[in-house]
Design an enzyme around this catalytic site. Structure first.
Site, PDB file in Angstrom:
ATOM      1  N   CYS A   2       0.823  -1.207   0.000  1.00  0.00           N
ATOM      2  CA  CYS A   2       0.000   0.000   0.000  1.00  0.00           C
ATOM      3  C   CYS A   2       0.861   1.263   0.000  1.00  0.00           C
ATOM      4  CB  CYS A   2      -0.877   0.011   1.240  1.00  0.00           C
ATOM      5  SG  CYS A   2      -1.892  -1.450   1.395  1.00  0.00           S
ATOM      6  N   ARG A  27       4.978  -0.031  -6.038  1.00  0.00           N
ATOM      7  CA  ARG A  27       4.941  -0.864  -4.840  1.00  0.00           C
ATOM      8  C   ARG A  27       3.971  -2.027  -4.977  1.00  0.00           C
ATOM      9  NH1 ARG A  27       6.752   1.957  -0.086  1.00  0.00           N
ATOM     10  NH2 ARG A  27       5.322   0.762   1.174  1.00  0.00           N
ATOM     11  N   TRP A  75      -3.148  -2.609  -1.501  1.00  0.00           N
ATOM     12  CA  TRP A  75      -2.837  -3.984  -1.886  1.00  0.00           C
ATOM     13  C   TRP A  75      -3.609  -4.847  -0.904  1.00  0.00           C
ATOM     14  CZ3 TRP A  75      -0.436  -8.501  -0.116  1.00  0.00           C
ATOM     15  CH2 TRP A  75       0.041  -9.363  -1.094  1.00  0.00           C
ATOM     16  N   ASN A 101      -1.583   2.242   6.015  1.00  0.00           N
ATOM     17  CA  ASN A 101      -0.698   1.157   5.590  1.00  0.00           C
ATOM     18  C   ASN A 101      -0.412   0.305   6.815  1.00  0.00           C
ATOM     19  OD1 ASN A 101      -0.526   2.290   3.102  1.00  0.00           O
ATOM     20  ND2 ASN A 101       1.676   2.703   3.170  1.00  0.00           N
ATOM     21  N   GLY A 102      -0.373  -1.009   6.627  1.00  0.00           N
ATOM     22  CA  GLY A 102      -0.078  -1.896   7.751  1.00  0.00           C
ATOM     23  C   GLY A 102      -1.258  -2.802   8.025  1.00  0.00           C
ATOM     24  N   GLU A 481      17.703 -17.604  -8.098  1.00  0.00           N
ATOM     25  CA  GLU A 481      17.357 -16.239  -8.503  1.00  0.00           C
ATOM     26  C   GLU A 481      16.963 -16.196  -9.980  1.00  0.00           C
ATOM     27  OE1 GLU A 481      16.561 -13.749  -6.990  1.00  0.00           O
ATOM     28  OE2 GLU A 481      16.858 -12.011  -8.277  1.00  0.00           O
ATOM     29  N   LYS A 485      13.358 -14.818 -11.195  1.00  0.00           N
ATOM     30  CA  LYS A 485      13.244 -13.662 -12.105  1.00  0.00           C
ATOM     31  C   LYS A 485      12.322 -14.012 -13.265  1.00  0.00           C
ATOM     32  CE  LYS A 485      14.156 -10.992 -10.448  1.00  0.00           C
ATOM     33  NZ  LYS A 485      14.557 -10.698  -9.145  1.00  0.00           N
ATOM     34  N   GLU A 488       8.519 -14.653 -12.123  1.00  0.00           N
ATOM     35  CA  GLU A 488       7.747 -13.534 -11.567  1.00  0.00           C
ATOM     36  C   GLU A 488       7.354 -12.504 -12.627  1.00  0.00           C
ATOM     37  OE1 GLU A 488       9.633 -11.507  -8.259  1.00  0.00           O
ATOM     38  OE2 GLU A 488      11.545 -11.364  -9.284  1.00  0.00           O
ATOM     39  N   HIS A 504      16.693 -37.416  -8.934  1.00  0.00           N
ATOM     40  CA  HIS A 504      15.849 -37.943  -7.853  1.00  0.00           C
ATOM     41  C   HIS A 504      14.401 -37.505  -8.009  1.00  0.00           C
ATOM     42  CE1 HIS A 504      19.322 -39.594  -5.886  1.00  0.00           C
ATOM     43  NE2 HIS A 504      19.943 -38.427  -6.028  1.00  0.00           N
ATOM     44  N   LYS A 603       6.243  -4.687  -4.256  1.00  0.00           N
ATOM     45  CA  LYS A 603       7.664  -4.387  -4.078  1.00  0.00           C
ATOM     46  C   LYS A 603       8.099  -4.584  -2.632  1.00  0.00           C
ATOM     47  CE  LYS A 603      11.686  -2.856  -5.395  1.00  0.00           C
ATOM     48  NZ  LYS A 603      12.484  -3.865  -6.120  1.00  0.00           N
TER      49      LYS A 603
HETATM   50  C1  G6P Z   1       9.147  -8.849  -2.582  1.00  0.00           C
HETATM   51  C2  G6P Z   1       9.866  -8.319  -3.811  1.00  0.00           C
HETATM   52  C3  G6P Z   1      11.168  -9.074  -4.026  1.00  0.00           C
HETATM   53  C4  G6P Z   1      12.023  -8.998  -2.772  1.00  0.00           C
HETATM   54  C5  G6P Z   1      11.267  -9.492  -1.538  1.00  0.00           C
HETATM   55  C6  G6P Z   1      12.028  -9.162  -0.261  1.00  0.00           C
HETATM   56  O1  G6P Z   1       8.694 -10.138  -2.806  1.00  0.00           O
HETATM   57  O2  G6P Z   1       9.056  -8.451  -4.942  1.00  0.00           O
HETATM   58  O3  G6P Z   1      11.875  -8.519  -5.113  1.00  0.00           O
HETATM   59  O4  G6P Z   1      13.172  -9.784  -2.955  1.00  0.00           O
HETATM   60  O5  G6P Z   1      10.003  -8.833  -1.435  1.00  0.00           O
HETATM   61  O6  G6P Z   1      12.054  -7.762  -0.126  1.00  0.00           O
HETATM   62  P1  G6P Z   1      13.140  -6.941   0.650  1.00  0.00           P
HETATM   63  O7  G6P Z   1      12.719  -5.515   0.504  1.00  0.00           O
HETATM   64  O8  G6P Z   1      13.098  -7.417   2.068  1.00  0.00           O
HETATM   65  O9  G6P Z   1      14.463  -7.227   0.012  1.00  0.00           O
END
Ligand code: G6P
Length: 608
Positions: A2, A27, A75, A101-102, A481, A485, A488, A504, A603
Site C-alpha cells: 500500500c 509498490r 494492496w 498502511n499496515g 534467482e 526472475k 515472476e 531424484h 515491491k
Molecule cells: C518482494 C519483492 C522481491 C524482494 C522481496 C524481499 O517479494 O518483490 O523482489 O526480494 O520482497 O524484499 P526486501 O525488501 O526485504 O528485500
C-alpha cells in the site's frame, strides 16, 4: 504494497495526490482512492484497478475540489480488491477519513465492539475500524482522540487522517509502517515513500514509531503520545528525481539492470581504501568477531537468494557454519541461536514484515544483527545493531535486479573483511579478492554490452511452458534467482534445481523441447554439470549453458552457450546473474507482460 500520500496547501489537492500516487504504483496495488475536504464535507473517490481508472473518473483530479486531501494505493489483505474496500475510509457519519498502511491485528474485536454500539461498517477492511474508532472517541480534540485510538490498536500502521470540520489540518501517525513528512513553502505533504513527493520537495522529516505529526499549510508539529513536542532536524534527500524515473528506458527493470555497474561500484568503492576493505559499519571488536561460532542469515525473496549465495561464500572464506533461513519460517521454528551467533539480515526495502520480525526474534535471543539494507532510515536499518547500506539508489521495478547485485557485493566485502579478521585468508587471497571485487563493475558492463545475444536466445524461447534452472554449489544458489526472475515477470513456470538432485525426481519432467538453463561457471564441478547437461539432453531438453570465457569448450556441450568473463569462483554469481536477468526481461517483454508491476506481486511486502 500500500502507498500513502497527503497534501495540505493552497493548490488544488486532487491532481497532486494523483501524481504522488502514480509514483507509488511500483509498490504493487489493486485499487486506489482519494479524499478531499471541499470546505463543507469530505468527498471520496475510489476505485478498484489501476490508477488510470481513478484518473478517468475524476478527470485527472479536476472534478474534485479542495486544498487538503489524502490518497492511497491499496494492496488487498482484509477484504478483496473492490471499490468499497479501497481507501480512504470514512467514519459512520462521514466526519473523518483515514488512509492506512499496515495491519490492525485486533480489528475483529474492535469491530465487534463498535458494532455492538450500533456503528455500521461499509467495508471488510481492518482500516475502517480506525476511522470508526476516531469518530466514536471524538470529543472535540482530534489529537487526544488519535492518541486514544493508538492505545486501542494492535499491529502496524502509518495513518493519514483528515476531518470534515477542520479543512486546515492533516494528522499523520506512524507505528512500524514507514511515513515521512514533506516540507514545502506554504504546503506540506505526507507520504509512505519519498518518491511520492520528491517532485515537490526534498526536505523531509521521518516519523519514528508512535510519533504523531500535525500538518497545517505553514507548519508541521511532531509530538509523542504524551503530547510532548519532538524536535527533529529536517533531512535533505540527495538523490535526484530522475533516479526514480525511467530516463528514456521502456521499463524500470531494464533501466535498473543497466545501472548495475554503477550501483555495484557505488557500494564497493567507498569501502575499499588503500587496498583494504573498510567496514566501519560493523561495530564489533576483533575479539567479539572471533567469538561467534556460527552465522545466521535471514531474508525473503531475492534477498534470501543472496543469503544462499552467502552461505557458500562465508563457509568457503570465513570457515564458520552458516544457516540461511526464510524469515517467515525462522520466526516460528524456535531457532537455536544465542549471543554466539552472528545474524545477517538482508532486505532491499528494510520494511519486509517477516524479515523485520525475524530480526527482532534473533535480537531477543541475544544475537548481534548486521543488516544489509538499501532504503536509508527504514525499520530494519534503524532497529538492527549495525547496518551496511547497499548504495543501489531507488529500485522501482518489483522484480529486483540492482538491489540483488549490491547485496551480493556487500556479502563479498563482508567475507573479505571477516576472513582477514579471523585469519582464514592469506595476504595473496586477500589482494586477489579485493582486486576482483573492484573489477566487477567493468565485467558487468561487458556482459551488458552483449545483451543482443541474450535477446536472441529469449526470442527463441519465449513460448516455452516450463524452464528448469540447474547448477551445482554457487551456481545452484544463483539458479534460484534466475528461476524466480523468469517466473515472476513472464509467468512461465520455472524451477531451480541442484543439478545433482535432478535424477531424484525432476528429471521425469524433462521431455522433448523442455528448456533447461544450466549454470556451469563453477570450475571445480564443471565435469559434473556437463554430465547433468548430457542427462537432460538425452531426454530431449534444449539446453542454454552459462559458462566462463576460459572454458570455450562449453560451446560444444549445450545447444547454446552464454559466456561471461572469469573472476574468483565465489564472485561469479555477480556476473552470471546478468544474463539471467536479461533473459527474463526479454522473454517477459516478448510476451507483452507488465514487467515493472507483475500481477499479484508487491515491491515491499509489509504483511506476513
Ligand atoms: C518482494 C519483492 C522481491 C524482494 C522481496 C524481499 O517479494 O518483490 O523482489 O526480494 O520482497 O524484499 P526486501 O525488501 O526485504 O528485500
Amino acid at each position: 504494497m500500500c502507498g500513502i500520500v497527503g497534501y495540505i496547501g493552497y493548490e488544488q489537492a486532487a491532481p497532486l495526490l494523483l501524481q504522488g500516487l502514480e509514483k507509488l504504483e511500483y509498490r504493487g496495488y489493486d485499487s486506489a482512492g482519494v479524499c478531499l475536504n471541499d470546505g463543507e464535507k469530505l468527498v471520496v473517490e475510489k476505485s478498484k484497478g489501476k490508477l488510470k481508472v481513478l484518473k478517468e473518473l475524476t478527470e485527472n483530479g479536476k472534478t474534485l475540489k479542495g486544498t487538503v486531501g489524502i490518497g492511497h494505493t491499496r494492496w488487498a489483505t482484509h477484504g478483496e480488491p473492490s471499490d468499497v474496500n479501497a481507501h480512504p475510509h470514512l467514519s459512520d457519519s462521514d466526519r473523518f477519513a483515514v488512509v492506512h498502511n499496515g495491519i490492525i491485528e485486533n480489528y475483529i474485536q474492535l469491530k465487534e465492539h463498535l458494532k455492538s454500539k450500533g456503528i455500521e461498517f461499509r467495508s471488510k477492511t481492518d482500516t475502517e475500524v480506525i476511522a470508526q474508532l476516531i469518530e466514536y472517541y471524538y470529543k472535540g480534540s482530534i489529537i487526544d482522540t488519535v492518541i486514544k485510538v493508538m492505545s486501542k490498536l494492535e499491529g502496524s500502521y502509518a495513518l493519514g487522517v483528515i476531518s470534515r470540520d477542520n479543512p486546515d489540518e492533516i494528522i499523520a501517525v506512524r507505528k512500524e509502517s514507514p511515513l515521512i513528512i514533506g516540507l514545502g513553502e506554504n504546503e506540506n505533504y505526507i507520504a509512505s515513500d519519498v518518491t511520492a513527493i520528491l517532485a515537490k520537495t526534498r526536505k523531509i522529516y521521518r516519523l519514528e514509531n508512535n510519533e504523531i505529526a500535525v500538518l497545517h499549510r505553514d507548519s508541521v508539529k511532531i509530538i509523542d503520545t504524551d503530547k510532548e513536542e519532538v524536535r527533529k532536524e529536517p533531512e535533505t534527500i540527495k538523490w535526484d528525481i530522475s533516479a526514480a524515473e525511467k530516463g528514456g528506458y521502456e521499463h524500470f527493470m531494464f533501466k535498473e539492470i543497466m545501472e548495475q555497474p554503477k550501483s555495484v561500484h557505488d557500494t564497493v568503492a567507498p569501502r575499499i581504501k588503500d587496498g583494504r576493505v573498510v567496514l566501519d559499519e560493523i561495530k564489533l571488536s576483533d575479539e567479539q568477531l572471533k567469538n561467534f561460532d556460527k552465522i545466521n542469515i535471514l531474508a525473503c525473496g531475492s534477498a534470501y537468494h543472496v543469503g544462499v549465495v552467502a552461505k557458500y561464500v562465508f563457509e568457503k572464506i570465513i570457515r564458520k557454519p552458516v544457516e540461511v533461513d526464510l524469515a517467515s519460517e525462522f520466526r516460528y521454528r524456535n531457532p537455536i541461536i544465542d549471543e554466539k551467533t552472528l545474524t545477517v539480515v538482508i532486505s532491499q526495502s528494510g520494511e519486509t514484515a517477516d524479515t523485520k520480525e525475524a530480526m527482532k526474534e534473533a535480537r531477543r535471543r541475544g544475537s548481534h544483527v548486521i543488516s544489509i539494507v538499501n532504503v536509508v532510515g527504514s525499520a530494519i536499518a534503524v532497529e538492527s545493531d549495525d547496518v551496511i547500506y547497499t548504495w543501489a539508489g531507488p529500485e522501482i521495478a518489483v522484480a529486483t535486479t540492482k538491489a540483488y547485485s549490491t547485496q551480493l557485493a556487500v556479502i563479498y566485502l563482508m567475507a573479505i573483511y571477516l576472513g582477514d579478521k579471523l585469519g582464514t585468508i592469506n595476504e595473496n587471497e586477500y589482494k586477489t579478492y579485493v582486486s576482483e571485487l573492484q573489477e566487477l563493475p567493468k565485467k558487468i558492463t561487458s556482459i551488458l554490452e552483449n545483451k543482443e545475444n541474450i535477446q536472441y536466445l529469449a526470442s527463441k524461447s519465449f513460448n516455452c511452458r516450463d524452464v528448469f534452472f540447474i547448477g551445482r554449489n554457487i551456481d545452484y544458489a544463483l539458479s534460484l534467482e534466475g528461476s524466480l526472475k523468469l517466473k515472476e515477470i513472464s509467468y512461465i513456470h520455472s524451477e531451480a534445481y541442484a543439478a545433482g538432485e535432478l535424477k531424484h525426481g525432476t528429471i521425469s519432467l524433462i521431455e522433448s523441447g523442455t528448456l533447461v538453463i544450466a549454470l556451469a561457471t563453477h570450475e571445480e564441478l564443471l565435469g559434473k554439470i556437463i554430465s547433468n547437461i548430457e542427462e537432460v539432453q538425452a531426454r530431449g531438453a534444449n539446453v542454454i549453458g552459462v559458462a566462463c570465457e576460459n572454458h570455450p569448450e562449453m560451446a560444444s556441450v549445450a545447444q547454446s552457450t552464454i559466456f561471461i568473463p572469469n573472476t574468483c569462483d565465489m564472485f561469479l554469481p555477480s556476473l552470471a546473474v546478468i544474463p539471467l536477468q536479461l533473459f527474463a526481461y526479454y522473454v517477459a517483454s516478448l510476451k507483452g507482460c507488465d514487467i515493472d508491476k507483475p500481477r499479484n506481486l508487491a515491491k515491499s511486502v509489509t504483511v506476513e
